[in-house]
Design a protein around this motif. Sequence first.
Motif, short mmCIF file in Angstrom:
data_model
loop_
_atom_site.label_atom_id
_atom_site.label_comp_id
_atom_site.label_asym_id
_atom_site.label_seq_id
_atom_site.Cartn_x
_atom_site.Cartn_y
_atom_site.Cartn_z
N LYS A 1 0.27 68.82 5.65
CA LYS A 1 0.68 69.72 6.73
C LYS A 1 0.05 71.10 6.60
N VAL A 2 -0.66 71.34 5.50
CA VAL A 2 -1.29 72.64 5.28
C VAL A 2 -2.44 72.87 6.25
N SER A 3 -3.20 71.81 6.58
CA SER A 3 -4.33 71.92 7.49
C SER A 3 -4.42 70.64 8.31
N THR A 4 -5.52 70.52 9.08
CA THR A 4 -5.63 69.37 9.97
C THR A 4 -6.05 68.09 9.25
N ALA A 5 -6.58 68.21 8.02
CA ALA A 5 -7.03 67.02 7.30
C ALA A 5 -6.95 67.27 5.80
N THR A 6 -6.92 66.18 5.05
CA THR A 6 -6.92 66.27 3.60
C THR A 6 -7.85 65.20 3.02
N MET A 7 -8.37 65.49 1.84
CA MET A 7 -9.03 64.50 1.00
C MET A 7 -8.24 64.42 -0.29
N ILE A 8 -7.73 63.26 -0.62
CA ILE A 8 -6.89 63.11 -1.79
C ILE A 8 -7.71 62.48 -2.91
N ASP A 9 -7.96 63.26 -3.93
CA ASP A 9 -8.74 62.78 -5.06
C ASP A 9 -7.82 62.04 -6.04
N ASP A 10 -8.42 61.37 -6.99
CA ASP A 10 -7.67 60.48 -7.87
C ASP A 10 -8.38 60.40 -9.22
N VAL A 11 -8.49 61.54 -9.86
CA VAL A 11 -9.24 61.63 -11.11
C VAL A 11 -8.28 61.56 -12.29
N CYS A 12 -8.56 60.67 -13.21
CA CYS A 12 -7.72 60.51 -14.39
C CYS A 12 -8.48 61.02 -15.61
N VAL A 13 -7.86 61.90 -16.39
CA VAL A 13 -8.49 62.47 -17.58
C VAL A 13 -7.60 62.20 -18.79
N PRO A 14 -8.15 62.30 -20.00
CA PRO A 14 -7.29 62.20 -21.18
C PRO A 14 -6.16 63.22 -21.09
N ARG A 15 -4.98 62.85 -21.55
CA ARG A 15 -3.84 63.77 -21.46
C ARG A 15 -4.16 65.13 -22.10
N SER A 16 -4.95 65.09 -23.15
CA SER A 16 -5.28 66.32 -23.87
C SER A 16 -6.13 67.27 -23.03
N ARG A 17 -6.73 66.78 -21.93
CA ARG A 17 -7.57 67.64 -21.08
C ARG A 17 -6.92 67.95 -19.74
N LEU A 18 -5.64 67.65 -19.62
CA LEU A 18 -4.95 67.86 -18.34
C LEU A 18 -4.97 69.32 -17.93
N GLY A 19 -4.69 70.23 -18.85
CA GLY A 19 -4.73 71.66 -18.54
C GLY A 19 -6.11 72.10 -18.09
N ASP A 20 -7.15 71.59 -18.76
CA ASP A 20 -8.53 71.93 -18.37
C ASP A 20 -8.83 71.43 -16.97
N MET A 21 -8.31 70.25 -16.63
CA MET A 21 -8.54 69.70 -15.30
C MET A 21 -7.90 70.57 -14.22
N LEU A 22 -6.66 70.99 -14.46
CA LEU A 22 -5.97 71.82 -13.48
C LEU A 22 -6.65 73.17 -13.30
N GLU A 23 -7.07 73.76 -14.40
CA GLU A 23 -7.76 75.05 -14.30
C GLU A 23 -9.11 74.89 -13.61
N GLY A 24 -9.79 73.77 -13.88
CA GLY A 24 -11.06 73.52 -13.24
C GLY A 24 -10.93 73.34 -11.74
N VAL A 25 -9.89 72.65 -11.31
CA VAL A 25 -9.66 72.45 -9.88
C VAL A 25 -9.38 73.79 -9.20
N ALA A 26 -8.61 74.66 -9.87
CA ALA A 26 -8.34 75.99 -9.31
C ALA A 26 -9.64 76.77 -9.13
N ALA A 27 -10.56 76.64 -10.08
CA ALA A 27 -11.84 77.32 -9.97
C ALA A 27 -12.66 76.75 -8.82
N VAL A 28 -12.61 75.45 -8.60
CA VAL A 28 -13.32 74.82 -7.48
C VAL A 28 -12.74 75.32 -6.15
N ALA A 29 -11.42 75.43 -6.08
CA ALA A 29 -10.77 75.91 -4.86
C ALA A 29 -11.24 77.33 -4.53
N ALA A 30 -11.32 78.17 -5.56
CA ALA A 30 -11.77 79.55 -5.35
C ALA A 30 -13.24 79.58 -4.94
#
Length: 455
Positions: A329-358
């Motif tokens: 509902k945020v915009s007219t369309a979405t792309m839902i990704d589905d990337v699985c990483v080792p649990r130990s890299r979960l924080g890195d994944m979230l921070e990386g996605v935030a950098a991509v968004a910016a």
Amino acid sequence: MADLIARLRSGLPAAAVITDPDITTSYAHDMASFSDAGTPAVVVLPRTTEQVQHVLRTATELRVPVVPQGARTGLSGAANASEGCVVLSLTKMDRILEIDPVDRIAVVEPGVVNAVLSRAVAEQGLYYPPDPSSWEMCTIGGNIGTGAGGLCCVKYGVTAEYVLGLEVVLADGRLLTTGRRTAKGVAGYDLTRLFVGSEGTLGVVVKAVLALRPAPPQQLALVAEFPSAAAAGAAVCSIMASGHVPSLLELMDGTTVRAVNAMARMGLPETTEALLLAAFDSPDPTAELTALGELCLAAGATEVVPAQDAAESELLLQARRLALTALEKVSTATMIDDVCVPRSRLGDMLEGVAAVAAKYDLTIGVCAHAGDGNTHPVVCFDAHDPDESRRARESFDEIMALGLALGGTITGEHGVGLLKKEWLARELGPTGIELQRQVKAVFDPLGLLNPGKLF
């Protein structure tokens, strides 16, 4: 075309063969963005195995591609029609054939909706664990085709671990039986596992033997608020390293939390950067929740709030189930990704996605099955804005590249379909793709089953 329709009608009820273009067009695609779809020549809705066999024999004789479909809730374009294909919709094959509490199995047709099966087995004190977010709509056949997961997979695993045996109609119409009804069995190659996640490219599942578990106690949940994705990732690592086995361990980033609040007024803390939801379904979950809460605080949580009862727990879990709908509902369309990483890299994944968004100036919310590292970055964009659509597609690709760089995989549970064909080739490499093509050729030498998907 006329020959195809006439041949199909010779072995199917009249109502099961649909040629009206206004209707057939509605079967052209699933829920994935940026995935091309062709125009089906015809849609067929069989109700029996024999009718499915007739469809595939006819398609083979006339060299017409066949695209199997379930409820079309998929997110990778795997159910999208090929130009001039027969769409084989299995939604009418929706019978639960057997529930056996002694052998703890259910035998079902592919069109059975996940939630319908879950409720039916619950009436007999049993439990079918895989529960995708779309469980009220998605079908067991679709779950098998994509290897679906869900919120409970941190403790109970994914669809592949519950499929004991299958009946599959091959491209030439032959019926293949794989697997077993027994608790154990290692006779020959494991063809059952081969079909799970094959996205309809090897055969059409017409019956499945599914493992069940005894129904667990009602789960009790808590929510922990974190000031950063890194702190939430550290908490997940501590929880898993400590030996705890929660029945659920889910994460929502701040963008997702705010979207859920905007849609459903859930009253979630809007200042948070990451919200972790955990639950236990053990006989005495209170002690385990207390210990887990202490681990969250040690990792940097600013607040930990345990639910007081099952009803409050369900309210917290409802917030997580609403995440994808809220981001849509945020915009007219979405792309839902589905990337699985080792649990130990979960924080890195979230921070990386935030950098991509910016970098791309886009809203990208992340919800995740934190217990197994399966993240769902949701790229929100205006589909009517060409430049924003381009940035959305580029950000999607950059997120997948990030996942691979962190030692992960391009899909944890949604499948490859059309959307990720290029990325499957990158993940598997030339030798891997060559062998996959050879396997496909054994089951479907003419390449008629769901052509163009996977590779």
